[in-house]
Design an enzyme around this catalytic site. Structure first.
Site, PDB file in Angstrom:
ATOM      1  N   LYS A  41       0.818  -1.215   0.000  1.00 21.09           N
ATOM      2  CA  LYS A  41       0.000   0.000   0.000  1.00 21.09           C
ATOM      3  C   LYS A  41       0.852   1.265   0.000  1.00 21.09           C
ATOM      4  O   LYS A  41       0.536   2.235  -0.673  1.00 21.09           O
ATOM      5  CB  LYS A  41      -0.827   0.045   1.287  1.00 21.09           C
ATOM      6  N   ARG A 120      -9.471   1.845   9.918  1.00 21.59           N
ATOM      7  CA  ARG A 120      -9.144   0.434  10.096  1.00 21.59           C
ATOM      8  C   ARG A 120     -10.229  -0.312  10.852  1.00 21.59           C
ATOM      9  O   ARG A 120     -10.075  -1.506  11.098  1.00 21.59           O
ATOM     10  CB  ARG A 120      -7.850   0.322  10.888  1.00 21.59           C
ATOM     11  N   ARG A 159      11.256  -7.311   4.900  1.00 21.19           N
ATOM     12  CA  ARG A 159      11.264  -5.845   4.803  1.00 21.19           C
ATOM     13  C   ARG A 159      12.256  -5.231   5.808  1.00 21.19           C
ATOM     14  O   ARG A 159      12.292  -5.625   6.965  1.00 21.19           O
ATOM     15  CB  ARG A 159       9.842  -5.380   5.128  1.00 21.19           C
ATOM     16  N   ARG A 192      11.593  -3.048  11.139  1.00 21.24           N
ATOM     17  CA  ARG A 192      10.613  -2.299  11.931  1.00 21.24           C
ATOM     18  C   ARG A 192      10.169  -3.154  13.101  1.00 21.24           C
ATOM     19  O   ARG A 192       9.952  -4.347  12.945  1.00 21.24           O
ATOM     20  CB  ARG A 192       9.376  -2.030  11.055  1.00 21.24           C
ATOM     21  N   ARG A 203      -0.862  -8.454  13.826  1.00 27.31           N
ATOM     22  CA  ARG A 203      -1.383  -7.459  12.881  1.00 27.31           C
ATOM     23  C   ARG A 203      -2.266  -8.110  11.819  1.00 27.31           C
ATOM     24  O   ARG A 203      -3.291  -7.553  11.429  1.00 27.31           O
ATOM     25  CB  ARG A 203      -0.215  -6.713  12.211  1.00 27.31           C
TER      26      ARG A 203
HETATM   27  P1  AMP Z   1       0.793   0.885   9.529  1.00 27.64           P
HETATM   28  O1  AMP Z   1       2.112   1.486   9.192  1.00 27.64           O
HETATM   29  O2  AMP Z   1      -0.349   1.538   8.809  1.00 27.64           O
HETATM   30  O3  AMP Z   1       0.793  -0.618   9.399  1.00 27.64           O
HETATM   31  O4  AMP Z   1       0.518   1.208  11.083  1.00 27.64           O
HETATM   32  C1  AMP Z   1       1.418   0.780  12.082  1.00 27.64           C
HETATM   33  C2  AMP Z   1       0.674   0.641  13.400  1.00 27.64           C
HETATM   34  O5  AMP Z   1       0.118   1.920  13.797  1.00 27.64           O
HETATM   35  C3  AMP Z   1      -0.518  -0.303  13.392  1.00 27.64           C
HETATM   36  O6  AMP Z   1      -0.125  -1.669  13.563  1.00 27.64           O
HETATM   37  C4  AMP Z   1      -1.338   0.226  14.560  1.00 27.64           C
HETATM   38  O7  AMP Z   1      -0.760  -0.167  15.809  1.00 27.64           O
HETATM   39  C5  AMP Z   1      -1.147   1.736  14.439  1.00 27.64           C
HETATM   40  N1  AMP Z   1      -2.189   2.319  13.568  1.00 27.64           N
HETATM   41  C6  AMP Z   1      -2.002   2.980  12.388  1.00 27.64           C
HETATM   42  N2  AMP Z   1      -3.165   3.386  11.874  1.00 27.64           N
HETATM   43  C7  AMP Z   1      -4.128   2.964  12.724  1.00 27.64           C
HETATM   44  C8  AMP Z   1      -5.544   3.050  12.732  1.00 27.64           C
HETATM   45  N3  AMP Z   1      -6.220   3.653  11.746  1.00 27.64           N
HETATM   46  N4  AMP Z   1      -6.223   2.505  13.776  1.00 27.64           N
HETATM   47  C9  AMP Z   1      -5.578   1.893  14.796  1.00 27.64           C
HETATM   48  N5  AMP Z   1      -4.235   1.771  14.837  1.00 27.64           N
HETATM   49  C10 AMP Z   1      -3.511   2.291  13.821  1.00 27.64           C
END
Ligand code: AMP
Length: 250
Positions: A41, A120, A159, A192, A203
């Protein structure tokens, strides 16, 4: 929370679009990007941003950048968010929604926006509708990126990113020239926190349980564009544009 959040947003957010760009854009798109972690994404967001000059808003990037702050500079809301993120769990809806609601400049960008990692949950999607309605705006489409689970796992486990400049690598397809060190700035290349195996498992389960219901939610709203990934980013990008054109008639 307000003040700390404001500072964070000003400091880290989110390269806004180039409002003074001279390249005309045929229309503004207001898009949500959906897809399990690891589907690519982020790469698609970069390509779409380049094409539409839209503002890219990634809630994951906002929470990650908060981790580099000293504990005493973090608001209680942000400190809580970081704990959840570290475990690979979703940050509570009320915190995320407040973060996004503060991003007025990005949401009202005349070139449109790309929401990457938000919403989400169905509650976040409902809240987004309300936030946009306050600005007399609506979503144009929701791009749902799909990739089989084994490929997702392979992509995430390989990654890596530079600990200093943030450039991304992959142990299969884009290794640094000197193993473990960034090609660009020589800093160590790391995994990460939330790409560790245990966090990834959480996740993906969380995605299936809490985020996948958004696919039906947006299908019912007539906004869903399904995009199959798994080939090159350019092929996925072409499919995204094709799907968007079909849905919006543009
Ligand atoms: P991402 O880089 O989008 O995978 O986000 C990394 C982490 O940030 C996720 O695993 C969540 O812990 C938190 N996070 C990011 N966006 C959201 C969201 N919209 N709702 C809840 N947690 C979020």
């Amino acid at each position: 929370m307000e003040a700390a959040l404001g500072t964070l947003l000003r400091e880290t957010l989110v390269e806004g679009c180039d409002r003074h760009a001279d390249r005309p854009v045929r229309r503004a798109y207001r898009l949500v990007l959906l897809g399990a972690p690891g589907v690519g994404k982020g790469t698609q967001a970069e390509l779409l941003k380049e094409r539409f000059r839209a503002c890219h808003l990634s809630t994951g990037d906002i929470f990650r950048s908060a981790r580099h702050k000293l504990a005493e500079d973090l608001s209680p809301g942000m400190a809580t968010a970081i704990e959840f993120m570290h475990r690979g769990e979703l940050v509570p809806d009320d915190i995320v929604v407040r973060v996004v609601a503060e991003c007025t400049e990005q949401l009202t960008c005349p070139y449109g926006f790309l929401l990457d990692g938000f919403p989400r949950t169905v509650a976040q999607a409902e809240a987004l509708k309300g936030i946009l309605a306050r600005h007399a705006l609506k979503l144009d489409a929701v791009l749902d990126y799909e990739l089989p689970r084994e490929q997702v796992l392979r992509r995430i486990s390989g990654r890596r990113l530079c600990s200093k400049c943030g450039i991304s690598y992959h142990m299969e397809s884009r290794r640094p020239k000197v193993s473990g060190f960034c090609d660009n700035c020589d800093a160590p290349v790391i995994q990460r926190d939330d790409d560790r195996e245990e966090a990834v498992r959480v996740r993906l389960e969380t995605y299936a349980k809490r985020t996948a219901p958004l696919i039906d939610f947006y299908r019912r709203e007539g906004l869903l564009v399904t995009v199959q990934c798994g080939e090159t980013p350019d092929v996925t990008f072409a499919r995204s544009l094709e799907g968007l054109a079909k849905l919006t008639g543009a």
